[in-house]
Design an enzyme around this catalytic site. Structure first.
Site, PDB file in Angstrom:
ATOM      1  N   LYS A 202       0.826  -1.220   0.000  1.00 35.27           N
ATOM      2  CA  LYS A 202       0.000   0.000   0.000  1.00 35.27           C
ATOM      3  C   LYS A 202       0.853   1.260   0.000  1.00 35.27           C
ATOM      4  CE  LYS A 202       0.635   1.018   4.556  1.00 35.27           C
ATOM      5  NZ  LYS A 202       0.966   2.297   5.208  1.00 35.27           N
ATOM      6  N   THR A 259      -3.594   5.487   3.458  1.00 35.49           N
ATOM      7  CA  THR A 259      -2.275   5.942   3.020  1.00 35.49           C
ATOM      8  C   THR A 259      -2.331   6.663   1.678  1.00 35.49           C
ATOM      9  OG1 THR A 259      -1.408   3.982   4.141  1.00 35.49           O
ATOM     10  CG2 THR A 259       0.122   5.205   2.783  1.00 35.49           C
TER      11      THR A 259
END
Length: 344
Positions: A202, A259
Protein backbone atom coordinates in the site's frame (compact mmCIF):
# COMPACT_ATOMS: atom_id res chain seq x y z
CA UNK A 1 -4.54 -0.36 39.64
CA UNK A 2 -1.08 -0.54 41.22
CA UNK A 3 1.84 -0.34 38.82
CA UNK A 4 3.15 -3.74 39.90
CA UNK A 5 -0.05 -5.29 38.56
CA UNK A 6 0.22 -3.63 35.15
CA UNK A 7 1.46 -5.44 32.07
CA UNK A 8 5.11 -4.69 31.36
CA UNK A 9 5.80 -3.57 27.77
CA UNK A 10 9.10 -2.54 26.19
CA UNK A 11 8.96 -0.62 22.91
CA UNK A 12 12.23 -0.84 20.97
CA UNK A 13 12.31 2.23 18.74
CA UNK A 14 11.56 5.88 19.42
CA UNK A 15 10.46 7.12 16.03
CA UNK A 16 7.03 8.64 15.44
CA UNK A 17 5.09 5.36 15.38
CA UNK A 18 6.98 3.76 18.25
CA UNK A 19 6.43 6.87 20.35
CA UNK A 20 2.73 7.03 19.49
CA UNK A 21 2.23 3.38 20.40
CA UNK A 22 4.13 3.84 23.66
CA UNK A 23 1.97 6.85 24.54
CA UNK A 24 -1.23 4.94 23.82
CA UNK A 25 -0.18 1.83 25.73
CA UNK A 26 1.13 3.76 28.72
CA UNK A 27 -2.44 4.66 29.68
CA UNK A 28 -3.01 1.15 31.05
CA UNK A 29 0.37 -0.63 30.98
CA UNK A 30 3.84 -0.25 32.51
CA UNK A 31 5.71 0.93 29.39
CA UNK A 32 9.37 1.66 28.72
CA UNK A 33 10.55 3.05 25.37
CA UNK A 34 14.11 2.55 24.10
CA UNK A 35 16.08 4.34 21.40
CA UNK A 36 19.60 3.58 20.20
CA UNK A 37 20.79 7.21 20.51
CA UNK A 38 21.41 7.57 24.26
CA UNK A 39 21.87 11.34 24.09
CA UNK A 40 18.59 11.74 22.19
CA UNK A 41 16.78 9.54 24.70
CA UNK A 42 18.14 11.60 27.59
CA UNK A 43 16.85 14.73 25.86
CA UNK A 44 13.44 13.12 25.36
CA UNK A 45 13.31 12.09 29.00
CA UNK A 46 14.27 15.59 30.14
CA UNK A 47 11.69 17.26 27.88
CA UNK A 48 9.11 14.49 28.43
CA UNK A 49 8.36 14.82 24.73
CA UNK A 50 9.80 13.44 21.49
CA UNK A 51 10.39 16.86 19.95
CA UNK A 52 12.08 15.47 16.83
CA UNK A 53 9.73 12.72 15.64
CA UNK A 54 6.45 13.46 17.42
CA UNK A 55 6.42 16.99 18.83
CA UNK A 56 3.51 18.35 20.83
CA UNK A 57 2.66 15.20 22.79
CA UNK A 58 3.71 15.16 26.43
CA UNK A 59 4.84 11.89 27.97
CA UNK A 60 2.79 10.74 30.96
CA UNK A 61 4.67 10.33 34.24
CA UNK A 62 4.52 6.54 34.03
CA UNK A 63 6.18 6.26 30.60
CA UNK A 64 9.85 5.51 31.13
CA UNK A 65 12.62 6.31 28.63
CA UNK A 66 16.08 4.78 28.16
CA UNK A 67 18.98 4.51 25.75
CA UNK A 68 20.30 1.41 27.55
CA UNK A 69 19.41 -1.75 25.63
CA UNK A 70 20.03 -4.07 28.57
CA UNK A 71 17.81 -1.92 30.78
CA UNK A 72 15.07 -2.02 28.15
CA UNK A 73 15.03 -5.81 28.21
CA UNK A 74 15.46 -5.99 31.98
CA UNK A 75 12.20 -4.03 32.24
CA UNK A 76 10.44 -7.27 31.31
CA UNK A 77 12.28 -9.43 33.84
CA UNK A 78 10.21 -10.79 36.65
CA UNK A 79 7.00 -9.70 34.95
CA UNK A 80 3.77 -11.36 35.83
CA UNK A 81 3.69 -14.63 33.90
CA UNK A 82 -0.07 -14.85 34.22
CA UNK A 83 -1.47 -15.18 30.70
CA UNK A 84 -3.86 -12.29 31.22
CA UNK A 85 -1.02 -9.89 32.08
CA UNK A 86 2.11 -11.35 30.46
CA UNK A 87 4.79 -8.95 29.13
CA UNK A 88 5.28 -7.83 25.53
CA UNK A 89 8.34 -6.83 23.54
CA UNK A 90 7.50 -4.51 20.64
CA UNK A 91 9.90 -3.75 17.78
CA UNK A 92 9.07 -0.29 16.42
CA UNK A 93 11.78 0.16 13.80
CA UNK A 94 11.66 0.47 10.00
CA UNK A 95 12.03 -2.74 7.99
CA UNK A 96 15.64 -1.86 7.22
CA UNK A 97 16.39 -1.76 10.95
CA UNK A 98 14.58 -4.98 11.86
CA UNK A 99 17.40 -7.45 11.22
CA UNK A 100 20.04 -5.40 13.12
CA UNK A 101 17.63 -5.09 16.04
CA UNK A 102 16.90 -8.81 16.02
CA UNK A 103 20.63 -9.56 15.99
CA UNK A 104 20.87 -7.62 19.26
CA UNK A 105 18.12 -9.82 20.66
CA UNK A 106 19.56 -13.09 19.41
CA UNK A 107 20.40 -15.46 22.22
CA UNK A 108 18.56 -13.43 24.84
CA UNK A 109 15.67 -15.00 26.77
CA UNK A 110 12.75 -13.12 25.21
CA UNK A 111 9.24 -14.55 25.53
CA UNK A 112 7.76 -12.98 22.40
CA UNK A 113 8.16 -10.21 19.87
CA UNK A 114 5.64 -7.97 18.13
CA UNK A 115 6.72 -5.84 15.17
CA UNK A 116 5.13 -2.69 13.76
CA UNK A 117 7.14 -2.28 10.53
CA UNK A 118 5.61 -2.63 7.07
CA UNK A 119 7.57 -3.61 3.99
CA UNK A 120 9.91 -6.11 2.36
CA UNK A 121 13.54 -6.31 3.40
CA UNK A 122 15.85 -4.82 0.80
CA UNK A 123 18.17 -7.31 -0.84
CA UNK A 124 16.37 -10.41 0.41
CA UNK A 125 12.76 -9.55 -0.44
CA UNK A 126 11.69 -11.15 2.85
CA UNK A 127 8.64 -10.13 4.82
CA UNK A 128 9.19 -9.12 8.47
CA UNK A 129 8.01 -12.45 9.90
CA UNK A 130 10.49 -14.27 7.65
CA UNK A 131 13.32 -12.06 8.89
CA UNK A 132 12.27 -12.75 12.49
CA UNK A 133 12.22 -16.51 11.91
CA UNK A 134 15.57 -16.39 10.11
CA UNK A 135 17.30 -14.55 12.97
CA UNK A 136 15.48 -15.74 16.10
CA UNK A 137 14.19 -19.10 14.91
CA UNK A 138 10.65 -20.36 15.26
CA UNK A 139 10.76 -20.95 19.02
CA UNK A 140 10.02 -17.26 19.81
CA UNK A 141 6.32 -16.46 19.20
CA UNK A 142 5.94 -13.44 16.92
CA UNK A 143 3.15 -11.18 15.71
CA UNK A 144 2.60 -8.27 13.35
CA UNK A 145 0.51 -5.35 14.58
CA UNK A 146 -0.72 -3.44 11.56
CA UNK A 147 -3.59 -1.44 10.10
CA UNK A 148 -4.65 2.06 9.06
CA UNK A 149 -3.02 4.31 11.64
CA UNK A 150 -1.21 7.63 11.54
CA UNK A 151 1.10 8.24 14.50
CA UNK A 152 -0.18 11.75 15.18
CA UNK A 153 -3.81 10.63 15.38
CA UNK A 154 -3.00 7.70 17.68
CA UNK A 155 -0.99 10.04 19.91
CA UNK A 156 -3.96 12.41 20.03
CA UNK A 157 -6.18 9.57 21.21
CA UNK A 158 -8.37 9.56 18.11
CA UNK A 159 -10.20 6.30 17.25
CA UNK A 160 -8.46 3.68 15.14
CA UNK A 161 -8.66 -0.04 14.45
CA UNK A 162 -5.70 -2.41 14.06
CA UNK A 163 -5.11 -6.07 13.33
CA UNK A 164 -2.71 -8.41 15.09
CA UNK A 165 -1.58 -11.38 13.02
CA UNK A 166 0.24 -14.40 14.39
CA UNK A 167 0.26 -18.17 14.16
CA UNK A 168 0.19 -18.15 17.98
CA UNK A 169 -3.32 -17.76 19.33
CA UNK A 170 -1.93 -17.11 22.80
CA UNK A 171 0.18 -14.21 21.56
CA UNK A 172 -2.72 -12.74 19.59
CA UNK A 173 -4.82 -12.81 22.76
CA UNK A 174 -1.97 -11.19 24.70
CA UNK A 175 -1.63 -8.33 22.19
CA UNK A 176 -5.38 -7.76 22.12
CA UNK A 177 -5.47 -7.64 25.91
CA UNK A 178 -2.66 -5.06 25.98
CA UNK A 179 -3.67 -2.81 23.09
CA UNK A 180 -7.44 -3.07 22.73
CA UNK A 181 -9.29 -0.49 24.77
CA UNK A 182 -10.25 3.15 24.87
CA UNK A 183 -10.21 4.48 21.32
CA UNK A 184 -8.18 1.61 19.88
CA UNK A 185 -9.88 -1.53 18.60
CA UNK A 186 -7.79 -4.59 17.80
CA UNK A 187 -8.92 -7.48 15.63
CA UNK A 188 -6.92 -10.68 15.17
CA UNK A 189 -6.15 -13.19 12.44
CA UNK A 190 -3.60 -15.90 11.65
CA UNK A 191 -2.77 -14.69 8.12
CA UNK A 192 0.67 -13.17 8.71
CA UNK A 193 1.52 -13.14 5.00
CA UNK A 194 -1.67 -11.35 4.00
CA UNK A 195 -1.40 -8.74 6.72
CA UNK A 196 2.24 -8.01 5.94
CA UNK A 197 1.84 -7.87 2.16
CA UNK A 198 -1.07 -5.43 2.46
CA UNK A 199 0.88 -3.21 4.82
CA UNK A 200 3.91 -3.19 2.54
CA UNK A 201 2.51 -2.70 -0.95
CA UNK A 202 0.00 0.00 0.00
CA UNK A 203 2.95 2.35 0.55
CA UNK A 204 4.02 1.96 -3.08
CA UNK A 205 0.50 2.64 -4.26
CA UNK A 206 0.29 5.73 -2.07
CA UNK A 207 3.25 7.15 -4.00
CA UNK A 208 1.36 6.49 -7.24
CA UNK A 209 -1.74 8.20 -5.90
CA UNK A 210 0.30 11.16 -4.74
CA UNK A 211 1.76 11.49 -8.24
CA UNK A 212 -1.71 11.38 -9.79
CA UNK A 213 -3.05 13.99 -7.39
CA UNK A 214 0.03 16.13 -7.88
CA UNK A 215 -0.54 16.06 -11.64
CA UNK A 216 -4.15 17.17 -11.08
CA UNK A 217 -5.68 14.05 -12.62
CA UNK A 218 -8.81 14.27 -10.49
CA UNK A 219 -10.80 12.12 -8.11
CA UNK A 220 -11.84 9.62 -10.77
CA UNK A 221 -8.19 8.79 -11.43
CA UNK A 222 -7.51 8.50 -7.71
CA UNK A 223 -10.35 6.02 -7.25
CA UNK A 224 -9.15 3.99 -10.23
CA UNK A 225 -5.57 3.86 -8.93
CA UNK A 226 -6.64 2.76 -5.46
CA UNK A 227 -8.94 0.07 -6.82
CA UNK A 228 -6.46 -1.29 -9.36
CA UNK A 229 -3.77 -1.03 -6.71
CA UNK A 230 -5.80 -3.28 -4.45
CA UNK A 231 -5.93 -5.81 -7.30
CA UNK A 232 -2.12 -5.75 -7.39
CA UNK A 233 -1.93 -6.35 -3.66
CA UNK A 234 -4.27 -9.32 -3.95
CA UNK A 235 -2.33 -10.84 -6.87
CA UNK A 236 1.00 -10.64 -5.07
CA UNK A 237 -0.39 -11.57 -1.67
CA UNK A 238 -2.17 -14.69 -2.83
CA UNK A 239 0.89 -15.73 -4.85
CA UNK A 240 2.86 -15.60 -1.60
CA UNK A 241 0.24 -17.65 0.26
CA UNK A 242 -1.97 -14.97 1.78
CA UNK A 243 -5.75 -15.20 1.90
CA UNK A 244 -7.70 -13.00 -0.54
CA UNK A 245 -10.18 -12.14 2.21
CA UNK A 246 -7.43 -10.53 4.32
CA UNK A 247 -6.94 -7.85 1.68
CA UNK A 248 -10.55 -6.75 2.03
CA UNK A 249 -9.92 -5.90 5.67
CA UNK A 250 -8.09 -3.30 7.75
CA UNK A 251 -4.56 -4.21 6.68
CA UNK A 252 -5.50 -4.35 3.01
CA UNK A 253 -8.24 -2.04 1.83
CA UNK A 254 -8.31 -0.04 5.06
CA UNK A 255 -4.61 0.79 5.15
CA UNK A 256 -4.57 1.38 1.39
CA UNK A 257 -7.36 3.96 1.52
CA UNK A 258 -5.78 5.80 4.44
CA UNK A 259 -2.27 5.94 3.02
CA UNK A 260 -3.40 6.94 -0.47
CA UNK A 261 -5.74 9.73 0.63
CA UNK A 262 -4.54 10.99 4.02
CA UNK A 263 -2.53 14.20 4.09
CA UNK A 264 -0.37 12.78 6.90
CA UNK A 265 0.87 9.98 4.63
CA UNK A 266 4.63 10.22 4.03
CA UNK A 267 4.42 8.08 0.91
CA UNK A 268 1.66 10.20 -0.57
CA UNK A 269 3.86 13.25 0.10
CA UNK A 270 6.65 11.58 -1.88
CA UNK A 271 4.31 11.18 -4.85
CA UNK A 272 3.09 14.77 -4.64
CA UNK A 273 6.67 16.03 -4.64
CA UNK A 274 7.66 13.78 -7.56
CA UNK A 275 4.80 15.27 -9.57
CA UNK A 276 6.36 18.70 -8.99
CA UNK A 277 9.61 17.48 -10.50
CA UNK A 278 11.59 17.34 -7.26
CA UNK A 279 14.51 14.91 -7.04
CA UNK A 280 13.98 11.84 -4.89
CA UNK A 281 17.06 12.58 -2.76
CA UNK A 282 15.71 16.03 -1.95
CA UNK A 283 12.25 14.70 -1.17
CA UNK A 284 13.54 12.06 1.25
CA UNK A 285 15.88 14.53 2.95
CA UNK A 286 13.15 17.13 3.45
CA UNK A 287 10.67 14.52 4.69
CA UNK A 288 12.78 13.82 7.76
CA UNK A 289 11.08 10.45 8.27
CA UNK A 290 11.30 7.06 6.59
CA UNK A 291 8.99 6.64 3.59
CA UNK A 292 8.82 2.84 3.36
CA UNK A 293 7.26 2.91 -0.11
CA UNK A 294 10.55 3.98 -1.71
CA UNK A 295 12.71 0.93 -0.90
CA UNK A 296 9.60 -1.26 -0.98
CA UNK A 297 8.91 -0.36 -4.63
CA UNK A 298 12.23 -1.86 -5.68
CA UNK A 299 11.79 -4.99 -3.58
CA UNK A 300 8.21 -5.56 -4.75
CA UNK A 301 9.11 -5.06 -8.42
CA UNK A 302 11.88 -7.64 -8.17
CA UNK A 303 9.71 -10.09 -6.25
CA UNK A 304 6.75 -9.73 -8.63
CA UNK A 305 9.00 -10.33 -11.63
CA UNK A 306 10.44 -13.47 -10.06
CA UNK A 307 6.93 -14.79 -9.37
CA UNK A 308 5.47 -13.72 -12.71
CA UNK A 309 2.89 -11.48 -11.01
CA UNK A 310 1.55 -8.57 -13.06
CA UNK A 311 1.95 -5.30 -11.11
CA UNK A 312 1.86 -2.41 -13.60
CA UNK A 313 1.32 0.39 -11.06
CA UNK A 314 4.20 -0.81 -8.91
CA UNK A 315 6.42 -1.11 -11.99
CA UNK A 316 5.49 2.43 -13.06
CA UNK A 317 6.30 3.83 -9.60
CA UNK A 318 9.64 2.02 -9.53
CA UNK A 319 10.37 3.45 -12.97
CA UNK A 320 9.95 6.99 -11.67
CA UNK A 321 11.91 6.32 -8.47
CA UNK A 322 14.84 4.39 -9.89
CA UNK A 323 14.91 4.40 -13.69
CA UNK A 324 14.64 8.09 -14.47
CA UNK A 325 11.09 7.93 -15.83
CA UNK A 326 9.00 11.09 -15.49
CA UNK A 327 5.61 11.14 -13.76
CA UNK A 328 4.09 11.97 -17.15
CA UNK A 329 5.74 8.87 -18.62
CA UNK A 330 4.35 6.84 -15.73
CA UNK A 331 0.85 8.07 -16.57
CA UNK A 332 1.26 7.36 -20.27
CA UNK A 333 2.56 3.87 -19.52
CA UNK A 334 -0.48 2.99 -17.43
CA UNK A 335 -3.02 4.50 -19.84
CA UNK A 336 -1.48 2.67 -22.80
CA UNK A 337 -2.13 -0.77 -21.33
CA UNK A 338 -4.47 -3.05 -23.27
CA UNK A 339 -7.98 -3.60 -21.86
CA UNK A 340 -8.55 -6.73 -19.82
CA UNK A 341 -11.13 -8.50 -17.69
CA UNK A 342 -11.35 -6.50 -14.45
CA UNK A 343 -11.27 -9.49 -12.13
CA UNK A 344 -8.77 -11.60 -14.07
Amino acid sequence: MHKKNLRKITVLGAGAWGTAVALALAERNDVLIWGRDSAAMQAIDAARENTHYLPGFAFPDGLRVTGDFDAALAHLDGANVDRSCAPLLIAACPVAGLRPLLEQLKGRPIANIVWLCKGFEGGTGLLPHQVVQQVLGESVPGAALSGPSFAQEVARGLPCALTVASSSEALRERVVAAVHGGNIRVYSCDDLVGVEVGGAVKNVLAIATGVADGLGLGLNARAALITRGLAEIVRLGTALGGSSSTFMGLTGMGDLILTCTGDLSRNRKVGLALAKGQALETIVAELGHVAEGVPCAKAVRELARSLGVDMPITNAVAGVLFDGDTPQAMLAQLLARDPRDELA
